[in-house]
Scaffold this motif. Structure first.
Motif: not given
Length: 251
Positions: A51-57, A118-131, A160-163
């Motif tokens: 989940m750090a793939k975009r930053l890694a780019e 990340i199905s529609p309506g299930h962004d409650w887990l990915t949003t905190p990680v992205n933040k 350390r966790l994102t991979p």
């Protein structure tokens, strides 16, 4: 009182092993890449995942910290599924690979992947990680600087966790469902010795030639059992036991 280890060995839905299959790429075939891995006793971490793939780019140093080696936790008799042409799957394997025990890979630092929906309506887990990833960038950026200080950014705990974090679901109508692979990852190159290999996978009609190639490297390399991922379990057991006539019919 029964030890948990004794019970787990009887769970056919769990696996003692993880497998890593090679693929064609970089001007080399899947077999070429398998031979390179075996000869160097190293699986190179070449691809950024997590989940750090975009930053890694946009940051090569971050990219280096997110490159991983991927494994799939699967019973040997189900390894054939990894070599099938599966709809919507971009990666194609052609039967060349190797297997290790989960115990060994854990000692080397491998860990199961955590899948977030990340199905529609299930962004409650990915949003905190992205933040948390964005906060790491903010915290590592000195006032007035055009970007983050590399050392401070790489020291961020979230990186350390994102991979080991991956997404699953159906965002924008595009299905991303590979949680069933029970993926494990190892950050950085993965080293091993010939004694750590459980089996080598290769198509059956290539076994003799591959075996001759491995034997040509010298006595230092213990020749592992070679099996075909398409074989059933009993055929694999016969190969592991190195019996002369593997059946099912006389030849």
């Amino acid at each position: 009182m029964v030890a948990i280890e004794e019970l787990l060995h009887r769970r056919s839905d769990l696996s003692t092993f993880v497998v890593h299959f090679t693929r064609d790429g970089g001007g080399a075939s899947g077999r070429d890449n398998l031979e390179a891995i075996l000869h160097s006793q190293t699986i190179e971490a070449r691809t950024v995942y997590g989940m750090a793939k975009r930053l890694a780019e946009t940051n090569p140093d971050v990219a280096d910290s997110q490159r991983t080696v991927c494994f799939t936790e699967t019973p040997l008799e189900h390894a054939w599924m990894m070599c099938q042409d599966i709809d919507n799957r971009q990666i194609r394997f052609n039967g060349y690979g190797l297997a290790f025990t989960r115990t060994f890979t854990r000692k080397q630092g491998a860990n199961p992947v955590w899948y977030l929906d990340i199905s529609p309506g299930h962004d409650w887990l990915t949003t905190p990680v992205n933040k948390l990833v964005q906060q790491a960038v903010t915290d590592a950026t000195p006032p007035g600087a055009p970007g983050p200080a590399t050392d401070d950014l790489l020291a961020s705990p979230i990186l350390r966790l994102t991979p080991f974090m991956e997404q699953m679901g159906t965002p924008s109508g595009v299905r991303k469902e590979f949680w069933w692979e029970r993926e494990w990852r190892h950050v950085g190159h993965f080293g091993f010795t010939p004694q750590d290999i459980v089996v080598v996978f290769a198509p059956e009609d290539d076994h003799n030639d591959l075996l001759r190639t491995i034997e040509s490297w010298g006595e230092y390399f213990r020749v592992p059992a070679i099996v075909d991922a398409r074989w059933g379990l009993e055929r694999m057991i016969a190969a592991l036991a190195r019996v002369r006539d593997k059946g099912p019919f006389p030849t």
